[in-house]
Design a protein around this motif. Structure first.
Motif, PDB file in Angstrom:
ATOM      1  N   ASN A 139       6.305   3.588  15.173  1.00 41.25           N
ATOM      2  CA  ASN A 139       5.367   3.506  14.055  1.00 41.25           C
ATOM      3  C   ASN A 139       3.942   3.523  14.592  1.00 41.25           C
ATOM      4  O   ASN A 139       3.590   2.737  15.477  1.00 41.25           O
ATOM      5  CB  ASN A 139       5.626   2.226  13.261  1.00 41.25           C
ATOM      6  N   HIS A 143       2.288   3.319   8.784  1.00 40.76           N
ATOM      7  CA  HIS A 143       3.404   3.347   7.848  1.00 40.76           C
ATOM      8  C   HIS A 143       3.877   1.924   7.546  1.00 40.76           C
ATOM      9  O   HIS A 143       3.811   1.033   8.400  1.00 40.76           O
ATOM     10  CB  HIS A 143       4.579   4.146   8.429  1.00 40.76           C
ATOM     11  N   SER A 144       4.383   1.743   6.337  1.00 41.48           N
ATOM     12  CA  SER A 144       5.109   0.523   6.016  1.00 41.48           C
ATOM     13  C   SER A 144       6.522   0.650   6.569  1.00 41.48           C
ATOM     14  O   SER A 144       6.914   1.703   7.085  1.00 41.48           O
ATOM     15  CB  SER A 144       5.139   0.307   4.505  1.00 41.48           C
ATOM     16  N   GLN A 187      10.627  -5.807   2.149  1.00 41.77           N
ATOM     17  CA  GLN A 187       9.992  -4.506   2.354  1.00 41.77           C
ATOM     18  C   GLN A 187      10.993  -3.351   2.357  1.00 41.77           C
ATOM     19  O   GLN A 187      10.597  -2.183   2.282  1.00 41.77           O
ATOM     20  CB  GLN A 187       9.221  -4.506   3.676  1.00 41.77           C
TER      21      GLN A 187
END
Length: 552
Positions: A139, A143-144, A187
């Motif tokens: 990542n 980004h989530s 999430q």
């Protein structure tokens, strides 16, 4: 606070000073041209404004002189360079050295190599190395979790439908704590779809319950902590046959700005071989039987300076009023009368089954933490070196000399002074034998007893166990990076209050230790005081200083 995580006011860009100087010069030129063009108007202005303008002109002249001095000094610097003052480190400087950055395969490879450096041969270590093709792109911090997983596993829907094996997961996410696990599961909402997620952490969840949950149905995603995931794999409760993706929560930092690989806290409640002792302490009849275990961990960065060794408890409420009152301060201060006749506050831990008075009495002393630790350092040469700890001098001066004292000796030994008393029910030895290595550290002035008797304000707390003895050559500068192990005498049960036990290694900086409660309390209190002062100032301004505008 003057130092925060933003840009400091005293820091400027390289050209900021020059731009300010040029603006000041242009302003001065414009003002001088105006004065030259309109000299008559200046004579007609009243006296007060003239004085004010003269002051401004004087200020402008000072600016011009200061500018010229700066230019002169600039020429002098080229000729004679001046010594730069050594800038003091601020909180921002310290935190800037540990800013989050995307993880890389090399970081994980270095961690694995360091952990197995003294446990595997060079050939075996080469076999443990992962190929670059085994890693997906990390990542990039934009980004989530859900968007990153959609990019890393584009065929997730198909993979999820093909998974039919119980006791196994397709996607395994490893993070640092139980709270972080809950946050990551939230999430995953937009990514998981119809997939089932299981929590794999040790807080209030037993291993048997998690094994049963894994075998009960089909789960696709597992999120948990390294300790519990490792324990489930060792007990064959979690199978890795269907595992396709492993995600490491590498960059997330807790309140102390530590990553998952930086946390020097070891939860040894059921870790490694301590699970046997954990099961043994469930039965009260086994309380007198000894049990030892060993926990291994590694330190990635050296701990420089003084290192403090803490033991920690979770979900243990020392702040209950009945618990805090269950003690006899007169007995602890060394009064002979209270030694044999403890106060009624100590009930039901005042007398033993035979009517003999307890010393010390009360619930606080009876529940004293009695695990003991021995820390070992495993060098790269393969030898194990015991890490020396200072076990005295852990208390405050007022505690050792005022609040806690042994009864008067009167030419008697400490055993004779405490004759006619009994130890608390949960103790394995009497109060005069708490420290067999140091005779002066026994009785009511024992450091471990005094540290425990100072009740904690919150259910999750840590207490000082020892300080690194830096007199030896190996640990002169602190703890080196490398592999360590702790030999634990496992005595303290945590099942009755569903708690956890841990070991914490920490250091002190120039800013002090890790304590979040006091800064928060000070900031809230100061904000309320500031708000109240503003309100009172407005009231004073509106109604007048003497209250002449106030209506009766």
């Amino acid at each position: 606070m003057g130092d925060d995580l933003g840009d400091e006011w005293w820091k400027h860009d390289d050209n900021s000073d020059a731009s300010e100087v040029e603006e000041n010069i242009e302003d001065d030129k414009q003002q001088t041209e105006k004065t030259k063009a309109k000299p008559k108007k200046r004579k007609r202005v009243a006296e007060k404004p003239v004085k004010a303008k003269k002051k401004k002109n004087n200020n402008n002249e000072k600016k011009e002189t200061s500018i010229s001095q700066r230019e002169d000094t600039g020429d002098e610097k080229t000729a004679k360079p001046k010594r730069k003052r050594r800038k003091k480190k601020t909180i921002t400087d310290v935190l800037a050295t540990s800013e989050p950055k995307p993880g890389s395969p090399a970081d994980l490879q270095d961690l694995v190599t360091q952990f197995f450096s003294d446990k595997r041969s060079v050939i075996e270590q080469e076999e443990l190395k992962l190929q670059n093709s085994s890693f997906l792109p990390s990542n990039d911090m934009t980004h989530s979790l859900s968007s990153y997983l959609k990019q890393a596993a584009p065929k997730w829907a198909k993979t999820r439908k093909q998974h039919t094996e119980k006791g196994s997961v397709v996607l395994l996410i490893v993070c640092s704590s139980a709270l972080r696990t809950i946050d990551l599961i939230k999430q995953l909402t937009t990514f998981k779809g119809e997939a089932k997620v299981v929590k794999l952490f040790a807080k209030h969840i037993k291993i048997k319950e998690q094994v049963t949950l894994l075998q009960k149905g089909i789960t696709h995603i597992g999120v948990g902590t390294p300790g519990r995931i490792g324990a489930l794999i060792e007990k064959e409760g979690l199978s890795l046959r269907a595992l396709r993706y492993v995600v490491l929560d590498w960059n997330w930092r807790d309140q102390k700005l530590r990553r998952m690989v930086d946390i020097p806290e070891v939860d040894y409640t059921e870790a490694d071989t301590c699970d046997v002792c954990y099961e043994k302490r469930k039965n009260v009849t086994n309380a007198a039987q000894s049990c030892t275990c060993k926990v291994e961990f590694s330190i990635k960065k050296p701990f420089e300076g003084d290192v403090f060794f803490y033991y920690g408890l979770r979900n243990f409420h020392q702040n209950l009023r009945r618990y805090m009152d269950s003690r006899d301060d007169a007995q602890m201060v060394g009064r002979r009368a209270n030694l044999k006749k403890p106060a009624s506050y100590c009930e039901p831990f005042r007398l033993d089954a035979n009517g003999v008075p307890l010393a010390p009495c009360g619930a606080v002393a009876n529940s004293m933490f009695n695990d003991s630790f021995t820390l070992w350092y495993h060098s790269s040469a393969g030898s194990a070196i015991e890490v020396p700890l200072i076990r005295k001098g852990l208390t405050w001066y007022t505690d050792k000399n005022i609040k806690y004292r042994n009864p008067r000796m009167d030419n008697m030994t400490l055993v004779q002074v405490f004759n006619g008393t009994a130890p608390p029910p949960y103790w394995h030895k009497p109060v005069y034998e708490l420290d067999p290595n140091e005779a002066s550290n026994n009785g009511f002035i024992n450091d471990d007893l005094i540290v425990w008797m100072r009740e904690a304000a919150f259910p999750n707390f840590k207490k000082l166990y020892g300080i690194l003895n830096r007199s030896t050559k190996t640990f002169t500068n602190g703890l080196q990076e490398g592999n360590y192990s702790i030999k634990i005498s496992y005595n303290f049960p945590v099942q009755p209050f569903q708690g956890r036990k841990e070991v914490v290694l920490t250091t002190l900086t120039w800013f002090g230790g890790q304590n979040h409660f006091l800064p928060i309390a000070y900031l809230v209190t100061s904000s309320l005081i500031l708000l109240l002062s503003i309100v009172l100032t407005v009231v004073w301004w509106k109604f007048g200083k003497n209250g002449s505008n106030m209506e009766e």
